[in-house]
Write an enzyme that holds these catalytic residues in place. Structure first.
Site, short mmCIF file in Angstrom:
data_model
loop_
_atom_site.label_atom_id
_atom_site.label_comp_id
_atom_site.label_asym_id
_atom_site.label_seq_id
_atom_site.Cartn_x
_atom_site.Cartn_y
_atom_site.Cartn_z
N HIS A 91 0.83 -1.20 0.00
CA HIS A 91 0.00 0.00 0.00
C HIS A 91 0.87 1.26 0.00
O HIS A 91 0.67 2.16 -0.81
CB HIS A 91 -0.92 -0.02 1.23
CG HIS A 91 -1.78 1.19 1.37
ND1 HIS A 91 -3.12 1.17 1.11
CD2 HIS A 91 -1.49 2.46 1.75
CE1 HIS A 91 -3.62 2.37 1.32
NE2 HIS A 91 -2.64 3.17 1.71
N GLU A 92 1.84 1.30 0.90
CA GLU A 92 2.70 2.48 0.99
C GLU A 92 3.59 2.61 -0.24
O GLU A 92 3.88 3.71 -0.69
CB GLU A 92 3.54 2.43 2.27
CG GLU A 92 2.72 2.46 3.54
CD GLU A 92 1.70 3.58 3.60
OE1 GLU A 92 2.00 4.70 3.15
OE2 GLU A 92 0.58 3.33 4.09
N HIS A 141 1.77 4.44 -2.99
CA HIS A 141 1.91 5.90 -2.85
C HIS A 141 3.28 6.34 -3.37
O HIS A 141 3.39 7.30 -4.14
CB HIS A 141 1.81 6.31 -1.37
CG HIS A 141 0.46 6.18 -0.77
ND1 HIS A 141 -0.64 6.87 -1.21
CD2 HIS A 141 0.03 5.42 0.27
CE1 HIS A 141 -1.68 6.57 -0.47
NE2 HIS A 141 -1.30 5.68 0.44
#
Length: 149
Positions: A64-65, A68
């Site tokens: 998820h990170e 980004h």
């Protein structure tokens, strides 16, 4: 394995792109599994997620990170609301939300009942029953359950 090495490995395996910035644990994170800082490109991760939910969930949070991270440096939409982010997150099987952690700091719920109208009130904090009354009928409140402290 060190955290930085693990994130670099996940980045290469799942995104086929290198991760070249800094990664660190951040114990102060409470409601999130990780955080991306666009200003300098580093990532923070919550160590409790890894300790309590295991490596499988933690890997999905790393993905998820990294969504980004990689989208930001590609100049694409890297925020949760952006289509690019949602599509990439789905493609790499990342988590949208962190599963709730067992919270050791949560206060037990105290249950009060009005003696006149039987209205119940749930509170985390203690109520002074000599001072406060029922909001509906002004009847006297009684503590029903005494949680173990």
């Amino acid at each position: 394995m060190k955290l930085t090495d693990y994130v670099k490995q996940v980045s290469l395996e799942d995104f086929c792109r290198p991760f070249i910035h800094h990664v660190q644990w951040n114990r102060r994170l409470r409601s999130t599994g990780g955080r991306f800082f666009p200003k300098d490109g580093h990532l923070d991760f919550n160590p409790k997620v890894y300790q309590e939910l295991g490596l499988d969930v933690f890997r999905k949070i790393v993905r998820h990170e990294l969504c980004h991270y990689h989208l930001y440096f590609q100049g694409k939409g890297y925020q949760h609301k952006d289509r690019d982010f949602k599509e990439l997150l789905k493609a790499v099987d990342g988590l949208r939300f962190v599963p709730s952690l067992p919270n050791s700091n949560s206060k037990p719920i105290k249950l009060y009942r009005c003696q006149s109208c039987q209205q119940t009130y749930q509170r985390k904090r203690r109520i002074d029953t000599r001072r406060y009354r029922c909001g509906l009928c002004r009847g006297k409140l009684l503590l029903i359950n005494q949680p173990e402290d």
